[in-house]
Design a protein around this motif. Sequence first.
Motif, PDB file in Angstrom:
ATOM      1  N   PHE A   1      47.483  30.740  -4.992  1.00 36.11           N
ATOM      2  CA  PHE A   1      46.364  31.018  -4.097  1.00 36.11           C
ATOM      3  C   PHE A   1      46.842  31.047  -2.642  1.00 36.11           C
ATOM      4  N   TYR A   2      47.694  30.108  -2.274  1.00 39.47           N
ATOM      5  CA  TYR A   2      48.207  30.082  -0.897  1.00 39.47           C
ATOM      6  C   TYR A   2      49.049  31.319  -0.593  1.00 39.47           C
ATOM      7  N   ARG A   3      49.703  31.856  -1.605  1.00 37.39           N
ATOM      8  CA  ARG A   3      50.464  33.105  -1.392  1.00 37.39           C
ATOM      9  C   ARG A   3      49.530  34.277  -1.105  1.00 37.39           C
ATOM     10  N   LEU A   4      48.305  34.224  -1.606  1.00 37.67           N
ATOM     11  CA  LEU A   4      47.329  35.268  -1.286  1.00 37.67           C
ATOM     12  C   LEU A   4      47.025  35.273   0.211  1.00 37.67           C
ATOM     13  N   GLY A   5      47.056  34.099   0.830  1.00 39.21           N
ATOM     14  CA  GLY A   5      46.806  34.004   2.264  1.00 39.21           C
ATOM     15  C   GLY A   5      47.866  34.693   3.103  1.00 39.21           C
ATOM     16  N   GLU A   6      49.036  34.910   2.542  1.00 34.10           N
ATOM     17  CA  GLU A   6      50.115  35.593   3.249  1.00 34.10           C
ATOM     18  C   GLU A   6      49.990  37.113   3.173  1.00 34.10           C
ATOM     19  N   MET A   7      49.078  37.597   2.336  1.00 37.40           N
ATOM     20  CA  MET A   7      48.896  39.051   2.199  1.00 37.40           C
ATOM     21  C   MET A   7      48.118  39.608   3.388  1.00 37.40           C
ATOM     22  N   SER A   8      48.320  40.882   3.637  1.00 36.98           N
ATOM     23  CA  SER A   8      47.551  41.552   4.691  1.00 36.98           C
ATOM     24  C   SER A   8      46.142  41.848   4.179  1.00 36.98           C
ATOM     25  N   ASP A   9      45.251  42.202   5.101  1.00 35.72           N
ATOM     26  CA  ASP A   9      43.863  42.498   4.704  1.00 35.72           C
ATOM     27  C   ASP A   9      43.778  43.713   3.791  1.00 35.72           C
ATOM     28  N   SER A  10      44.653  44.688   4.008  1.00 40.77           N
ATOM     29  CA  SER A  10      44.621  45.878   3.144  1.00 40.77           C
ATOM     30  C   SER A  10      45.113  45.549   1.731  1.00 40.77           C
ATOM     31  N   GLU A  11      46.086  44.657   1.630  1.00 41.34           N
ATOM     32  CA  GLU A  11      46.557  44.252   0.302  1.00 41.34           C
ATOM     33  C   GLU A  11      45.468  43.470  -0.434  1.00 41.34           C
ATOM     34  N   LEU A  12      44.764  42.613   0.288  1.00 41.90           N
ATOM     35  CA  LEU A  12      43.666  41.879  -0.334  1.00 41.90           C
ATOM     36  C   LEU A  12      42.562  42.834  -0.778  1.00 41.90           C
ATOM     37  N   ALA A  13      42.278  43.853   0.027  1.00 44.78           N
ATOM     38  CA  ALA A  13      41.246  44.831  -0.329  1.00 44.78           C
ATOM     39  C   ALA A  13      41.640  45.590  -1.601  1.00 44.78           C
ATOM     40  N   ASP A  14      42.934  45.814  -1.790  1.00 45.61           N
ATOM     41  CA  ASP A  14      43.395  46.504  -3.000  1.00 45.61           C
ATOM     42  C   ASP A  14      43.059  45.726  -4.270  1.00 45.61           C
TER      43      ASP A  14
ATOM     44  N   GLY B   1      40.451  43.673  -4.415  1.00 46.16           N
ATOM     45  CA  GLY B   1      39.024  43.423  -4.402  1.00 46.16           C
ATOM     46  C   GLY B   1      38.598  42.151  -3.704  1.00 46.16           C
ATOM     47  N   LEU B   2      39.419  41.667  -2.762  1.00 52.72           N
ATOM     48  CA  LEU B   2      39.099  40.438  -2.043  1.00 52.72           C
ATOM     49  C   LEU B   2      39.120  40.668  -0.539  1.00 52.72           C
ATOM     50  N   THR B   3      38.521  39.751   0.191  1.00 50.53           N
ATOM     51  CA  THR B   3      38.600  39.750   1.653  1.00 50.53           C
ATOM     52  C   THR B   3      39.148  38.398   2.096  1.00 50.53           C
ATOM     53  N   ARG B   4      39.518  38.315   3.340  1.00 53.47           N
ATOM     54  CA  ARG B   4      40.024  37.057   3.875  1.00 53.47           C
ATOM     55  C   ARG B   4      38.936  35.976   3.823  1.00 53.47           C
ATOM     56  N   ALA B   5      37.690  36.367   4.009  1.00 53.27           N
ATOM     57  CA  ALA B   5      36.578  35.412   3.940  1.00 53.27           C
ATOM     58  C   ALA B   5      36.444  34.824   2.528  1.00 53.27           C
ATOM     59  N   ASP B   6      36.756  35.611   1.507  1.00 51.69           N
ATOM     60  CA  ASP B   6      36.706  35.107   0.130  1.00 51.69           C
ATOM     61  C   ASP B   6      37.685  33.954  -0.062  1.00 51.69           C
ATOM     62  N   LEU B   7      38.838  34.048   0.582  1.00 50.06           N
ATOM     63  CA  LEU B   7      39.836  32.979   0.483  1.00 50.06           C
ATOM     64  C   LEU B   7      39.305  31.698   1.114  1.00 50.06           C
ATOM     65  N   HIS B   8      38.606  31.838   2.236  1.00 50.95           N
ATOM     66  CA  HIS B   8      38.054  30.660   2.901  1.00 50.95           C
ATOM     67  C   HIS B   8      36.947  30.017   2.067  1.00 50.95           C
ATOM     68  N   VAL B   9      36.187  30.818   1.358  1.00 56.41           N
ATOM     69  CA  VAL B   9      35.127  30.282   0.503  1.00 56.41           C
ATOM     70  C   VAL B   9      35.730  29.560  -0.704  1.00 56.41           C
ATOM     71  N   ALA B  10      36.750  30.149  -1.299  1.00 54.10           N
ATOM     72  CA  ALA B  10      37.319  29.600  -2.533  1.00 54.10           C
ATOM     73  C   ALA B  10      38.133  28.339  -2.300  1.00 54.10           C
ATOM     74  N   ILE B  11      38.658  28.143  -1.120  1.00 55.69           N
ATOM     75  CA  ILE B  11      39.505  26.973  -0.877  1.00 55.69           C
ATOM     76  C   ILE B  11      38.689  25.689  -0.775  1.00 55.69           C
ATOM     77  N   ASP B  12      37.376  25.783  -0.681  1.00 57.95           N
ATOM     78  CA  ASP B  12      36.531  24.606  -0.534  1.00 57.95           C
ATOM     79  C   ASP B  12      36.312  23.828  -1.829  1.00 57.95           C
ATOM     80  N   VAL B  13      36.964  24.203  -2.900  1.00 59.05           N
ATOM     81  CA  VAL B  13      36.839  23.449  -4.151  1.00 59.05           C
ATOM     82  C   VAL B  13      37.695  22.182  -4.054  1.00 59.05           C
ATOM     83  N   PRO B  14      37.362  21.132  -4.788  1.00 62.52           N
ATOM     84  CA  PRO B  14      38.171  19.905  -4.760  1.00 62.52           C
ATOM     85  C   PRO B  14      39.604  20.157  -5.228  1.00 62.52           C
ATOM     86  N   PHE B  15      40.524  19.254  -4.877  1.00 61.33           N
ATOM     87  CA  PHE B  15      41.934  19.481  -5.158  1.00 61.33           C
ATOM     88  C   PHE B  15      42.234  19.673  -6.641  1.00 61.33           C
TER      89      PHE B  15
END
Length: 96
Positions: A40-53, A55-69
């Motif tokens: 998941f942390y490696r997804l954060g290193e991707m560019s916005d266009s790669e995430l769009a490919d 089907g994700l956005t940078r905001a989706d990563l911020h939402v998903a990281i709020d789960v417990p460890f």
Amino acid sequence: MTTLDFATETSRITSRPAVAMRVANTVFNFYRAWKNRRAFYRLGEMSDSELADIGLTRADLHVAIDVPFGSDPTVRLRSIAVERAETIEDLARKVA
């Protein structure tokens, strides 16, 4: 030895593998969540266009990281991506 003594001894013998299996499953689930969190942390290193490919956005990563460890953030990401794909398909059907 009475029947009661035998029944008590048998239940202790059969419960040990069950406890060991629960411990093994807990360790395995924790390891899988840790491994998926690293991915998941490696997804954060991707560019916005790669995430769009994918089907994700940078905001989706911020939402998903709020789960417990101990939880797996990739499960939340998958549900976000599936909901978005279904919404886009529904909109495409309405236009056509």
